[in-house]
Scaffold this motif. Structure first.
Motif, PDB file in Angstrom:
ATOM      1  N   GLY A 128     -76.047 -42.584 -42.656  1.00 53.48           N
ATOM      2  CA  GLY A 128     -76.297 -43.955 -42.243  1.00 53.48           C
ATOM      3  C   GLY A 128     -77.050 -44.761 -43.291  1.00 53.48           C
ATOM      4  N   LEU A 129     -76.771 -44.506 -44.568  1.00 55.06           N
ATOM      5  CA  LEU A 129     -77.470 -45.167 -45.662  1.00 55.06           C
ATOM      6  C   LEU A 129     -76.528 -46.047 -46.470  1.00 55.06           C
ATOM      7  CD1 LEU A 129     -79.641 -42.209 -47.048  1.00 55.06           C
ATOM      8  CD2 LEU A 129     -80.442 -44.174 -45.720  1.00 55.06           C
ATOM      9  N   ASP A 130     -77.095 -47.058 -47.094  1.00 50.00           N
ATOM     10  CA  ASP A 130     -76.337 -47.888 -48.028  1.00 50.00           C
ATOM     11  C   ASP A 130     -76.360 -47.291 -49.428  1.00 50.00           C
ATOM     12  OD1 ASP A 130     -75.772 -49.836 -46.068  1.00 50.00           O
ATOM     13  OD2 ASP A 130     -77.734 -50.772 -46.401  1.00 50.00           O
ATOM     14  N   TYR A 131     -77.397 -46.504 -49.714  1.00 47.59           N
ATOM     15  CA  TYR A 131     -77.532 -45.893 -51.034  1.00 47.59           C
ATOM     16  C   TYR A 131     -78.362 -44.614 -50.914  1.00 47.59           C
ATOM     17  CZ  TYR A 131     -82.416 -47.353 -51.119  1.00 47.59           C
ATOM     18  OH  TYR A 131     -83.743 -47.505 -50.819  1.00 47.59           O
ATOM     19  N   VAL A 132     -78.207 -43.735 -51.881  1.00 47.71           N
ATOM     20  CA  VAL A 132     -79.121 -42.606 -52.032  1.00 47.71           C
ATOM     21  C   VAL A 132     -79.961 -42.859 -53.278  1.00 47.71           C
ATOM     22  CG1 VAL A 132     -77.776 -40.856 -50.832  1.00 47.71           C
ATOM     23  CG2 VAL A 132     -77.362 -41.266 -53.271  1.00 47.71           C
ATOM     24  N   ASP A 133     -81.112 -42.228 -53.322  1.00 52.27           N
ATOM     25  CA  ASP A 133     -81.989 -42.415 -54.466  1.00 52.27           C
ATOM     26  C   ASP A 133     -81.511 -41.608 -55.671  1.00 52.27           C
ATOM     27  OD1 ASP A 133     -84.414 -44.001 -53.246  1.00 52.27           O
ATOM     28  OD2 ASP A 133     -83.830 -42.470 -51.798  1.00 52.27           O
ATOM     29  N   ILE A 134     -81.014 -40.394 -55.433  1.00 53.31           N
ATOM     30  CA  ILE A 134     -80.482 -39.559 -56.504  1.00 53.31           C
ATOM     31  C   ILE A 134     -79.126 -39.004 -56.066  1.00 53.31           C
ATOM     32  CG2 ILE A 134     -80.844 -37.555 -57.992  1.00 53.31           C
ATOM     33  CD1 ILE A 134     -83.840 -37.702 -57.302  1.00 53.31           C
ATOM     34  N   PHE A 135     -78.140 -39.110 -56.933  1.00 52.81           N
ATOM     35  CA  PHE A 135     -76.817 -38.534 -56.679  1.00 52.81           C
ATOM     36  C   PHE A 135     -76.483 -37.594 -57.837  1.00 52.81           C
ATOM     37  CE2 PHE A 135     -72.002 -39.160 -56.655  1.00 52.81           C
ATOM     38  CZ  PHE A 135     -71.812 -38.235 -55.637  1.00 52.81           C
ATOM     39  N   TYR A 136     -76.130 -36.355 -57.470  1.00 49.89           N
ATOM     40  CA  TYR A 136     -75.898 -35.314 -58.466  1.00 49.89           C
ATOM     41  C   TYR A 136     -74.428 -34.912 -58.560  1.00 49.89           C
ATOM     42  CZ  TYR A 136     -80.897 -33.789 -58.216  1.00 49.89           C
ATOM     43  OH  TYR A 136     -82.262 -33.683 -58.251  1.00 49.89           O
ATOM     44  N   SER A 137     -74.026 -34.540 -59.763  1.00 42.50           N
ATOM     45  CA  SER A 137     -72.861 -33.672 -59.931  1.00 42.50           C
ATOM     46  C   SER A 137     -73.359 -32.258 -59.684  1.00 42.50           C
ATOM     47  CB  SER A 137     -72.288 -33.797 -61.348  1.00 42.50           C
ATOM     48  OG  SER A 137     -71.344 -32.767 -61.580  1.00 42.50           O
ATOM     49  N   HIS A 138     -72.872 -31.634 -58.608  1.00 43.81           N
ATOM     50  CA  HIS A 138     -73.445 -30.384 -58.108  1.00 43.81           C
ATOM     51  C   HIS A 138     -73.129 -29.184 -58.995  1.00 43.81           C
ATOM     52  CE1 HIS A 138     -74.532 -28.358 -53.988  1.00 43.81           C
ATOM     53  NE2 HIS A 138     -75.288 -27.924 -54.969  1.00 43.81           N
ATOM     54  N   SER A 159     -72.485 -49.581 -58.734  1.00 42.82           N
ATOM     55  CA  SER A 159     -72.065 -50.114 -57.438  1.00 42.82           C
ATOM     56  C   SER A 159     -73.215 -50.210 -56.443  1.00 42.82           C
ATOM     57  CB  SER A 159     -70.951 -49.241 -56.840  1.00 42.82           C
ATOM     58  OG  SER A 159     -71.439 -47.935 -56.554  1.00 42.82           O
ATOM     59  N   GLY A 160     -74.396 -49.720 -56.833  1.00 41.71           N
ATOM     60  CA  GLY A 160     -75.559 -49.784 -55.961  1.00 41.71           C
ATOM     61  C   GLY A 160     -75.623 -48.685 -54.927  1.00 41.71           C
ATOM     62  N   LYS A 161     -74.765 -47.683 -55.043  1.00 39.31           N
ATOM     63  CA  LYS A 161     -74.767 -46.593 -54.060  1.00 39.31           C
ATOM     64  C   LYS A 161     -75.697 -45.445 -54.442  1.00 39.31           C
ATOM     65  CE  LYS A 161     -70.126 -47.683 -52.392  1.00 39.31           C
ATOM     66  NZ  LYS A 161     -68.729 -47.212 -52.211  1.00 39.31           N
ATOM     67  N   ALA A 162     -76.221 -45.483 -55.662  1.00 34.20           N
ATOM     68  CA  ALA A 162     -77.213 -44.504 -56.117  1.00 34.20           C
ATOM     69  C   ALA A 162     -78.159 -45.201 -57.083  1.00 34.20           C
ATOM     70  CB  ALA A 162     -76.541 -43.320 -56.811  1.00 34.20           C
ATOM     71  N   LEU A 163     -79.455 -44.927 -56.959  1.00 31.72           N
ATOM     72  CA  LEU A 163     -80.423 -45.522 -57.872  1.00 31.72           C
ATOM     73  C   LEU A 163     -80.537 -44.720 -59.160  1.00 31.72           C
ATOM     74  CD1 LEU A 163     -83.301 -46.544 -55.426  1.00 31.72           C
ATOM     75  CD2 LEU A 163     -81.252 -47.817 -56.080  1.00 31.72           C
ATOM     76  N   TYR A 164     -80.468 -43.400 -59.030  1.00 26.44           N
ATOM     77  CA  TYR A 164     -80.558 -42.496 -60.168  1.00 26.44           C
ATOM     78  C   TYR A 164     -79.451 -41.452 -60.041  1.00 26.44           C
ATOM     79  CZ  TYR A 164     -85.375 -44.316 -60.356  1.00 26.44           C
ATOM     80  OH  TYR A 164     -86.488 -45.128 -60.402  1.00 26.44           O
ATOM     81  N   VAL A 165     -79.096 -40.834 -61.164  1.00 26.06           N
ATOM     82  CA  VAL A 165     -78.121 -39.740 -61.117  1.00 26.06           C
ATOM     83  C   VAL A 165     -78.638 -38.542 -61.891  1.00 26.06           C
ATOM     84  CG1 VAL A 165     -76.082 -41.179 -60.748  1.00 26.06           C
ATOM     85  CG2 VAL A 165     -76.842 -40.695 -63.095  1.00 26.06           C
ATOM     86  N   GLY A 166     -78.085 -37.380 -61.518  1.00 22.38           N
ATOM     87  CA  GLY A 166     -78.494 -36.147 -62.158  1.00 22.38           C
ATOM     88  C   GLY A 166     -77.374 -35.129 -62.152  1.00 22.38           C
ATOM     89  N   ILE A 167     -77.682 -33.975 -62.698  1.00 21.98           N
ATOM     90  CA  ILE A 167     -76.743 -32.860 -62.760  1.00 21.98           C
ATOM     91  C   ILE A 167     -77.424 -31.624 -62.200  1.00 21.98           C
ATOM     92  CG2 ILE A 167     -75.357 -33.751 -64.669  1.00 21.98           C
ATOM     93  CD1 ILE A 167     -77.080 -32.155 -66.592  1.00 21.98           C
ATOM     94  N   SER A 168     -76.621 -30.689 -61.712  1.00 23.92           N
ATOM     95  CA  SER A 168     -77.163 -29.466 -61.138  1.00 23.92           C
ATOM     96  C   SER A 168     -76.406 -28.267 -61.686  1.00 23.92           C
ATOM     97  CB  SER A 168     -77.039 -29.498 -59.607  1.00 23.92           C
ATOM     98  OG  SER A 168     -77.541 -28.311 -59.023  1.00 23.92           O
ATOM     99  N   SER A 169     -77.154 -27.250 -62.095  1.00 28.22           N
ATOM    100  CA  SER A 169     -76.582 -25.987 -62.594  1.00 28.22           C
ATOM    101  C   SER A 169     -75.713 -26.170 -63.839  1.00 28.22           C
ATOM    102  CB  SER A 169     -75.784 -25.287 -61.478  1.00 28.22           C
ATOM    103  OG  SER A 169     -76.628 -24.941 -60.395  1.00 28.22           O
TER     104      SER A 169
END
Length: 345
Positions: A128-138, A159-169
């Motif tokens: 139920g969110l308009d954006y997440v704070d961090i979005f990762y490539s898992h 697009s405003g759907k993530a404030l920050y991005v990151g990577i995982s593993s």
């Protein structure tokens, strides 16, 4: 009863900046990987989540496939947001990820633009969110150009759907390449989420941690307790109701074989001498490096959360203690370096 956050919630938690970004995270973050799925009722979930926020844990980490079943952790957290956490949304860091299998067909996993952006939309809908704070490539996708996967992350920010991005593993080489691609697109690689513990040091061995320090990428460790192995419970033969008691679970038999448990047993006197639980020693160790912004903990009970938070009372490790930990764990290390298919999460 309507939830009201503790006015003293920021008094004891410590916060660290994620790399060179402006984002600060609590040194203990709460992950909703395996304990907040379809079997968790709302009152017990809110008891833990509310206590966490009251203790200064502002960061809640999710992924599209967290449950079980997949998606149910995001759904439960979305309910908590709607019922109790909504007034505090701007005080919270909510993260999610895309990479593992979510739906049938060729577009339901890995790193294509089609999958990554569709997954983000689904995650936002569940929470139920308009954006997440961090979005990762898992996980790194060996069959999709990294430019495509990173382009999808950059689009999420624009697009405003993530404030920050990151990577995982992501291993060292792929970490550097992801950083380079995103930088050329004008987007920062804010954070890297690898597995890391006293028994699992792949990010040190392949220089991923050094690369993140050099490039200014923050780091947040998942499984700093090696999925509960470092708590010492498996040394006491406790498997019922744990990951070790589930033959289809994420904890492999090799993770609780005798050589590993012997290493854990050798750590007990070190924790005792510090006045800490085994859990607190493991977290102190994971957080000892300046590159490490936060440690993700996953808990089943409120008591476990309180044990984790006890690390705040004694974070520093002396050189002789680190040397003793290295000696104790030498024969019990796990090989969890991510392979092309990734480590299942």
């Amino acid at each position: 009863m309507t939830y009201r956050a503790d006015p003293a919630r920021y008094d004891s938690m410590q916060y660290r900046r994620s790399g060179k970004s402006g984002l600060k995270l609590p040194i203990i973050s709460l992950g909703l990987w395996q304990n907040f799925g379809g079997t968790r009722d709302y009152p017990s979930a809110m008891e833990i989540l509310g206590h966490a926020f009251d203790a200064g844990i502002t960061h809640f980490d999710l992924a599209n496939n967290y449950g079980p079943p997949a998606g149910s952790s995001e759904e439960l957290f979305g309910t908590v947001l709607a019922r109790d956490f909504r007034p505090y949304r701007d005080e919270m860091i909510v993260s999610t990820k895309a990479g593992y299998n979510m739906w049938p067909g060729p577009y339901g996993e890995f790193g294509s633009r089609k999958y990554v952006l569709a997954s983000l939309d689904q995650s936002l809908g569940r929470m139920g969110l308009d954006y997440v704070d961090i979005f990762y490539s898992h996980r790194f996708d060996p069959d999709t150009p990294l430019e495509e996967t990173m382009g999808a992350l950059a689009h999420a920010v624009r697009s405003g759907k993530a404030l920050y991005v990151g990577i995982s593993s992501y291993p060292e080489k792929e970490t550097r390449e992801a950083y380079r691609i995103l930088k050329e697109m004008g987007v920062a690689t804010t954070i890297h989420q690898p597995s890391y513990s006293m028994l699992n040091r792949w990010i040190e061995d392949d220089k991923t941690m050094d690369a993140c320090g050099e490039l200014g990428i923050g780091m947040i460790a998942f499984s700093p307790l090696a999925q509960g192995v470092l708590s010492g419970k498996y040394n006491k033969g406790k498997t019922e109701g744990t990951r070790g008691g589930n033959p289809n679970g994420s904890l492999r038999a090799s993770h609780i074989e005798p050589r590993v448990l012997a290493a854990v047993e050798a750590l007990e006197p070190i924790a005792h001498a510090r006045g800490q639980s085994m859990v607190q020693l493991a977290l102190s160790w994971a957080l000892r490096r300046p590159e490490m912004t936060s440690a993700l903990v996953g808990v089943r009970t409120l008591e476990q959360l309180k044990d984790n938070l006890g690390v705040l009372n004694n974070l520093s490790l002396a050189d002789d203690e680190i040397a003793a930990i290295d000696a104790a764990t030498k024969g019990g290390l796990m090989d969890l370096h991510p392979r092309p298919s990734g480590w299942l999460r």
